[in-house]
Design a protein around this motif. Structure first.
Motif, short mmCIF file in Angstrom:
data_model
loop_
_atom_site.label_atom_id
_atom_site.label_comp_id
_atom_site.label_asym_id
_atom_site.label_seq_id
_atom_site.Cartn_x
_atom_site.Cartn_y
_atom_site.Cartn_z
N GLY A 230 0.79 -1.22 0.00
CA GLY A 230 0.00 0.00 0.00
C GLY A 230 0.82 1.27 0.00
O GLY A 230 0.27 2.37 -0.09
N THR A 231 2.14 1.15 0.06
CA THR A 231 3.01 2.33 0.04
C THR A 231 3.62 2.50 -1.35
O THR A 231 3.46 1.65 -2.23
CB THR A 231 4.14 2.18 1.06
N GLU A 232 4.33 3.60 -1.54
CA GLU A 232 4.99 3.84 -2.83
C GLU A 232 6.05 2.77 -3.10
O GLU A 232 6.23 2.33 -4.23
CB GLU A 232 5.63 5.23 -2.83
N THR A 233 6.73 2.36 -2.04
CA THR A 233 7.77 1.33 -2.19
C THR A 233 7.18 0.01 -2.68
O THR A 233 7.85 -0.76 -3.37
CB THR A 233 8.48 1.10 -0.84
N ALA A 234 5.92 -0.24 -2.34
CA ALA A 234 5.28 -1.50 -2.71
C ALA A 234 5.25 -1.70 -4.22
O ALA A 234 5.40 -2.82 -4.71
CB ALA A 234 3.87 -1.56 -2.14
N ASN A 235 5.05 -0.63 -4.98
CA ASN A 235 4.99 -0.76 -6.44
C ASN A 235 6.30 -1.32 -6.99
O ASN A 235 6.29 -2.20 -7.86
CB ASN A 235 4.71 0.61 -7.07
N GLU A 236 7.41 -0.81 -6.50
CA GLU A 236 8.72 -1.30 -6.93
C GLU A 236 8.92 -2.75 -6.53
O GLU A 236 9.42 -3.56 -7.32
CB GLU A 236 9.82 -0.43 -6.32
N GLN A 237 8.50 -3.11 -5.32
CA GLN A 237 8.65 -4.48 -4.85
C GLN A 237 7.74 -5.43 -5.61
O GLN A 237 8.11 -6.59 -5.85
CB GLN A 237 8.38 -4.54 -3.34
N GLN A 238 6.57 -4.98 -5.99
CA GLN A 238 5.66 -5.81 -6.77
C GLN A 238 6.23 -6.09 -8.15
O GLN A 238 6.11 -7.21 -8.68
CB GLN A 238 4.29 -5.14 -6.88
N GLU A 239 6.88 -5.08 -8.74
CA GLU A 239 7.55 -5.30 -10.02
C GLU A 239 8.70 -6.30 -9.87
O GLU A 239 8.90 -7.18 -10.72
CB GLU A 239 8.09 -3.97 -10.56
N GLN A 240 9.44 -6.16 -8.78
CA GLN A 240 10.54 -7.08 -8.51
C GLN A 240 10.02 -8.50 -8.33
O GLN A 240 10.60 -9.46 -8.85
CB GLN A 240 11.29 -6.63 -7.26
N PHE A 241 8.90 -8.64 -7.62
CA PHE A 241 8.28 -9.95 -7.42
C PHE A 241 7.94 -10.58 -8.77
O PHE A 241 8.21 -11.77 -9.01
CB PHE A 241 7.01 -9.81 -6.57
N GLY A 242 7.36 -9.78 -9.67
CA GLY A 242 6.99 -10.28 -10.99
C GLY A 242 8.18 -10.77 -11.78
O GLY A 242 8.08 -11.74 -12.55
N GLU A 243 9.35 -10.13 -11.60
CA GLU A 243 10.55 -10.57 -12.31
C GLU A 243 11.02 -11.93 -11.83
O GLU A 243 11.50 -12.75 -12.61
CB GLU A 243 11.66 -9.53 -12.11
N TYR A 244 10.90 -12.18 -10.53
CA TYR A 244 11.36 -13.45 -9.97
C TYR A 244 10.34 -14.58 -10.13
O TYR A 244 10.70 -15.76 -10.10
CB TYR A 244 11.73 -13.29 -8.50
N ASP A 245 9.07 -14.22 -10.27
CA ASP A 245 8.01 -15.22 -10.45
C ASP A 245 8.03 -15.71 -11.90
O ASP A 245 7.19 -15.32 -12.72
CB ASP A 245 6.66 -14.61 -10.08
N LYS A 246 8.96 -16.57 -12.21
CA LYS A 246 9.20 -16.98 -13.60
C LYS A 246 8.02 -17.70 -14.22
O LYS A 246 7.72 -17.53 -15.40
CB LYS A 246 10.44 -17.88 -13.66
N ASN A 247 7.34 -18.56 -13.43
CA ASN A 247 6.22 -19.31 -14.00
C ASN A 247 4.88 -18.59 -13.86
O ASN A 247 3.83 -19.12 -14.24
CB ASN A 247 6.14 -20.71 -13.37
N LYS A 248 4.91 -17.38 -13.31
CA LYS A 248 3.74 -16.50 -13.22
C LYS A 248 2.55 -17.17 -12.52
O LYS A 248 1.39 -17.01 -12.92
CB LYS A 248 3.31 -16.04 -14.62
N ASP A 249 2.85 -17.92 -11.45
CA ASP A 249 1.76 -18.56 -10.70
C ASP A 249 1.38 -17.76 -9.45
O ASP A 249 0.57 -18.20 -8.64
CB ASP A 249 2.13 -19.99 -10.32
N GLY A 250 2.00 -16.59 -9.29
CA GLY A 250 1.64 -15.73 -8.16
C GLY A 250 2.37 -16.04 -6.87
O GLY A 250 2.08 -15.44 -5.82
N THR A 251 3.32 -16.96 -6.93
CA THR A 251 4.11 -17.30 -5.74
C THR A 251 5.58 -17.50 -6.15
O THR A 251 5.87 -17.73 -7.33
CB THR A 251 3.63 -18.60 -5.06
N LEU A 252 6.45 -17.40 -5.17
CA LEU A 252 7.87 -17.71 -5.39
C LEU A 252 8.18 -19.04 -4.72
O LEU A 252 8.07 -19.17 -3.49
CB LEU A 252 8.76 -16.61 -4.80
#
Length: 317
Positions: A230-252
């Motif tokens: 919910g913070t501004e930092t969250a947007n950057e972290q969400q993008e980072q999460f998407g980069e590591y979530d290679k199979n795009k299943d919503g989890t690492l």
């Protein structure tokens, strides 16, 4: 009366131990500085210190730059360039620069470990024993302290026991000669495990213990972002999460967590070489002369200079 005092002391010990464990795990959640692109650019803004550290290999030496004027900075950078030029052909190639940067990355982590070591090596003998570590981190210094913790069945003590067990596992993995203590060489993997492949599994386990709230052995985006949601930092972290979530299943999963927790310094070094060449290779001959590098001294080491002696004395790359 003695019984009451004993109960009070035991309860106080558990409170202290639990508080120490919570603080320790919060610090562990803030991963040690890695050398990935997120350190080089923050929200699209270039971080010049990243370049300086990649060349100097020491944050302490970087701080000394402020004491030197630009001409001395250029002179000392020139001496560093001579060391980078391993084949002494008068130019720094991409491979030579990459090797230098990889060496600097390791040196930076070892320096940080050396700075932290005295906090845990309480008797100052140059070796960290398990009880020294648990005393410094958990307030557990004697067998009786461990027995009291073992007997406590509260939810808080359960968390402390898990944290303690994880640290003990990591301690034993870092203790490669199995002598029950860590010297400075072994302490670096203990505090900076991402540089050492044999520490991968325990680093993943430690992260899951802290962040995997539903205990499913994976991290969701909400767990990854945590309190920043919910913070501004969250947007950057969400993008980072998407980069590591290679199979795009919503989890690492564990393999994806390894990519996050154990970053590949090779890729980071290659990216830094490209950045420095793009900015410095003015004649586009795909090699860097000393003149080209020194002319860009603000990019390479800033407007300050380094006490380069220690770096020059390090082992040849």
């Amino acid at each position: 009366m003695k019984i009451v005092v004993g109960i009070f002391c035991s309860a106080l010990l558990i409170i202290l131990v639990t508080a120490a464990a919570v603080q320790h795990m919060k610090q562990a959640a803030d991963k040690p500085n890695n050398h990935g692109s997120e350190k080089h650019y923050t929200e699209g803004v270039h971080n010049p210190d990243y370049d300086h550290e990649a060349i100097i290999g020491s944050r302490e030496e970087e701080d000394e730059f402020d004491e030197l004027p630009p001409e001395q900075s250029k002179e000392r950078l020139g001496k560093l360039v001579d060391k980078m030029d391993k084949n002494q052909d008068g130019y720094v190639s991409r491979d030579e620069l990459k090797g230098w940067i990889l060496h600097s990355f390791v040196s930076l982590d070892e320096e940080e470990a050396r700075t932290k070591f005295p906090e845990h090596d309480t008797n100052g003998d140059g070796n960290l024993e398990w009880l020294e570590y648990t005393g410094a981190i958990y307030e557990l210094r004697e067998d009786n302290d461990f027995n009291k913790l073992k007997e406590d069945t509260s939810e808080d003590s359960k968390f402390t026991k898990q944290s303690l067990a994880m640290d003990e596992k990591k301690f034993k993995l870092a203790d490669t000669n199995n002598d029950g203590k860590l010297d400075m060489k072994e302490y670096a993997p203990f505090t900076h495990p991402y540089n050492y492949p044999h520490m991968t599994d325990v680093e993943i386990d430690s992260t899951l213990l802290e962040m995997d709230k539903n205990n499913d052995g994976m991290l969701s985006m909400a767990e990854f972002v945590g309190d920043e949601m919910g913070t501004e930092t969250a947007n950057e972290q969400q993008e980072q999460f998407g980069e590591y979530d290679k199979n795009k299943d919503g989890t690492l999963d564990r393999s994806e967590l390894a990519s996050w927790l154990m970053p590949d310094n090779e890729d980071a070094a290659t990216n830094e070489v490209k950045h420095l060449f793009d900015e410095t290779d003015t004649d586009k001959d795909d090699k860097l002369s000393k003149t080209e590098i020194v002319d860009k001294h603000e990019l390479w080491v800033g407007s300050q200079a380094t006490d380069y002696g220690e770096h020059l004395e390090r082992d040849e790359l």
